[in-house]
Design a protein around this motif. Structure first.
Motif, PDB file in Angstrom:
ATOM      1  N   SER A 130       5.890-151.396  56.393  1.00 11.15           N
ATOM      2  CA  SER A 130       6.710-150.183  56.320  1.00 11.15           C
ATOM      3  C   SER A 130       8.167-150.603  56.190  1.00 11.15           C
ATOM      4  O   SER A 130       8.638-151.504  56.896  1.00 11.15           O
ATOM      5  CB  SER A 130       6.537-149.349  57.598  1.00 11.15           C
ATOM      6  OG  SER A 130       5.201-148.916  57.724  1.00 11.15           O
ATOM      7  N   PHE A 131       8.874-149.941  55.281  1.00 13.22           N
ATOM      8  CA  PHE A 131      10.273-150.287  55.029  1.00 13.22           C
ATOM      9  C   PHE A 131      11.143-149.133  55.529  1.00 13.22           C
ATOM     10  O   PHE A 131      11.326-148.133  54.855  1.00 13.22           O
ATOM     11  CB  PHE A 131      10.500-150.538  53.536  1.00 13.22           C
ATOM     12  CG  PHE A 131       9.651-151.650  52.993  1.00 13.22           C
ATOM     13  CD1 PHE A 131      10.016-152.976  53.172  1.00 13.22           C
ATOM     14  CD2 PHE A 131       8.471-151.375  52.315  1.00 13.22           C
ATOM     15  CE1 PHE A 131       9.220-154.003  52.692  1.00 13.22           C
ATOM     16  CE2 PHE A 131       7.681-152.393  51.826  1.00 13.22           C
ATOM     17  CZ  PHE A 131       8.055-153.713  52.016  1.00 13.22           C
ATOM     18  N   CYS A 132      11.653-149.283  56.762  1.00 14.46           N
ATOM     19  CA  CYS A 132      12.399-148.183  57.381  1.00 14.46           C
ATOM     20  C   CYS A 132      13.902-148.404  57.315  1.00 14.46           C
ATOM     21  O   CYS A 132      14.666-147.612  57.835  1.00 14.46           O
ATOM     22  CB  CYS A 132      11.953-147.981  58.819  1.00 14.46           C
ATOM     23  SG  CYS A 132      12.028-149.452  59.838  1.00 14.46           S
ATOM     24  N   GLU A 158      17.491-151.208  49.545  1.00 17.20           N
ATOM     25  CA  GLU A 158      18.264-152.059  48.646  1.00 17.20           C
ATOM     26  C   GLU A 158      17.829-153.519  48.783  1.00 17.20           C
ATOM     27  O   GLU A 158      17.904-154.097  49.869  1.00 17.20           O
ATOM     28  CB  GLU A 158      19.759-151.940  48.938  1.00 17.20           C
ATOM     29  CG  GLU A 158      20.330-150.569  48.596  1.00 17.20           C
ATOM     30  CD  GLU A 158      21.835-150.520  48.845  1.00 17.20           C
ATOM     31  OE1 GLU A 158      22.359-151.435  49.523  1.00 17.20           O
ATOM     32  OE2 GLU A 158      22.478-149.573  48.364  1.00 17.20           O
ATOM     33  N   ILE A 159      17.367-154.097  47.674  1.00 16.51           N
ATOM     34  CA  ILE A 159      16.961-155.508  47.645  1.00 16.51           C
ATOM     35  C   ILE A 159      18.108-156.317  47.038  1.00 16.51           C
ATOM     36  O   ILE A 159      18.489-156.086  45.885  1.00 16.51           O
ATOM     37  CB  ILE A 159      15.687-155.699  46.794  1.00 16.51           C
ATOM     38  CG1 ILE A 159      14.546-154.839  47.345  1.00 16.51           C
ATOM     39  CG2 ILE A 159      15.278-157.165  46.757  1.00 16.51           C
ATOM     40  CD1 ILE A 159      13.305-154.854  46.475  1.00 16.51           C
ATOM     41  N   SER A 209      12.838-161.726  49.874  1.00 11.24           N
ATOM     42  CA  SER A 209      13.895-160.706  49.875  1.00 11.24           C
ATOM     43  C   SER A 209      13.358-159.359  50.325  1.00 11.24           C
ATOM     44  O   SER A 209      14.058-158.589  50.999  1.00 11.24           O
ATOM     45  CB  SER A 209      14.498-160.570  48.472  1.00 11.24           C
ATOM     46  OG  SER A 209      15.076-161.782  48.058  1.00 11.24           O
ATOM     47  N   LEU A 210      12.122-159.055  49.965  1.00 14.42           N
ATOM     48  CA  LEU A 210      11.525-157.773  50.324  1.00 14.42           C
ATOM     49  C   LEU A 210      11.144-157.725  51.801  1.00 14.42           C
ATOM     50  O   LEU A 210      11.296-156.690  52.456  1.00 14.42           O
ATOM     51  CB  LEU A 210      10.288-157.536  49.455  1.00 14.42           C
ATOM     52  CG  LEU A 210       9.804-156.094  49.322  1.00 14.42           C
ATOM     53  CD1 LEU A 210      10.879-155.199  48.754  1.00 14.42           C
ATOM     54  CD2 LEU A 210       8.557-156.044  48.442  1.00 14.42           C
ATOM     55  N   VAL A 211      10.685-158.840  52.329  1.00 10.42           N
ATOM     56  CA  VAL A 211      10.264-158.892  53.730  1.00 10.42           C
ATOM     57  C   VAL A 211      11.441-158.617  54.664  1.00 10.42           C
ATOM     58  O   VAL A 211      11.267-158.056  55.753  1.00 10.42           O
ATOM     59  CB  VAL A 211       9.631-160.280  54.037  1.00 10.42           C
ATOM     60  CG1 VAL A 211       9.471-160.498  55.529  1.00 10.42           C
ATOM     61  CG2 VAL A 211       8.275-160.383  53.362  1.00 10.42           C
TER      62      VAL A 211
END
Length: 312
Positions: free
Chosen positions: A165-167, A171-172, A181-183
């Motif tokens: 989940s990206f809370c 922005e990458i 970078s995503l983690v």
């Protein structure tokens, strides 16, 4: 949860801004990427069409060119479109595809370079037994194995990364979707995944590079025992170009994936990623092909045939 982003898309911050210097660098990157694609496409087609190059060594080289072509078109068109249009969004599906293809190609190339080093070892150290030790059956198995191991790594990392989940902000700080970078954007505990990713990268990098070092160590020992200066020079010339390419590729990959987390910097990651996704592929046709007399002969033959057809 106040930082929750209502859109599922990510925003790629990119590699360049719109200053004059960065616009020049952007054009340079496009020229390099175009040259890389054309050079590798030419190499692939030349090996495919010229029967004189239908040997395991050149088949492996054609797969290297194919991987580099796909890598360029996976990364560069999206990066260029983002920069020119200002629309820097990428969907989660698009991000997953970039992670999958990037890791498939980079991981596959690691093992393919190891296969190429074995091919050179057999050709130099056991030339009379080359048809047996480097048969077409073995060559195809090594090639399929390289693609399969790369794809398995890409699929696992893409699926696991997008499962978080990206809370935070979406922005990458990169010019394409890369797993590390995503983690950083995940709001869950990613320590177990990062450890597993680190172990996976160690295996994907150190196993092939160990095989490459063993192959070239045996080649060096054999070359030093050669009586003919001409044969020794030819072997050194061939191997030195291959080793330089291996050093550039693995050096950049190790810098990106095996550094401790505390030493990581987004800017450094972007520069190194640009190096091995855009600039390294353009060197492959030069290092592996243009210095090869058989490839140059096949290219001249192809150009002569094209010239003859144009006159007709």
């Amino acid at each position: 949860m106040e930082n929750w982003n209502t859109t599922s898309d990510f925003i790629l911050l990119g590699l360049f801004n719109h200053t004059g210097a960065h616009q020049f660098l952007f054009v340079l990157v496009l020229i390099t990427a175009f040259t890389s694609f054309v050079g590798n496409a030419l190499m692939f087609l030349l090996i495919l069409l010229d029967s004189g190059l239908h040997r395991p060594m050149y088949f492996l080289l054609s797969q290297l060119s194919l991987m580099d072509m796909i890598l360029v078109i996976t990364i560069v068109p999206k990066m260029a479109a983002d920069y020119l249009t200002g629309r820097t969004f990428i969907s989660q599906v698009g991000c997953g595809f970039q992670i999958f293809f990037f890791l498939t190609l980079e991981g596959g190339e690691c093992f393919l370079l190891a296969a190429m080093s074995y091919d050179r070892y057999v050709a130099i150290c056991h030339p009379l037994r080359y048809p047996v030790l480097m048969s077409w059956q073995l060559c195809l198995r090594m090639t399929l194995g390289s693609w399969f191991l790369g794809a398995a790594d890409g699929l696992m990392q893409a699926a696991a990364t997008l499962n978080f989940s990206f809370c935070r902000t979406h922005e990458i700080d990169h010019f394409f979707c890369e797993a590390p970078s995503l983690v950083r954007l995940a709001c869950a505990d990613t320590s177990v995944f990062e450890y597993a990713m680190y172990v996976c990268c160690v295996l994907m990098l150190l196993v092939p590079i160990s095989l490459i070092l063993i192959s070239y160590s045996l080649i060096l020992a054999a070359v030093l025992q050669m009586c003919s200066n001409e044969a020794r020079k030819k072997a050194f010339t061939t191997c030195s170009s291959h080793i330089s390419m291996v050093g550039l590729f693995f050096g950049a990959a190790i810098f990106t994936y095996m550094r401790p987390k505390s030493f990581r910097s987004a800017n450094h990651d972007k520069i190194v990623s640009a190096f091995y996704t855009i600039f390294t592929p353009v060197l492959n046709p030069v290092i592996y092909s243009l210095r090869n007399s058989e490839v140059k002969g096949a290219l001249r033959k192809c150009m002569d045939q094209c010239a003859a057809l144009s006159h007709d």
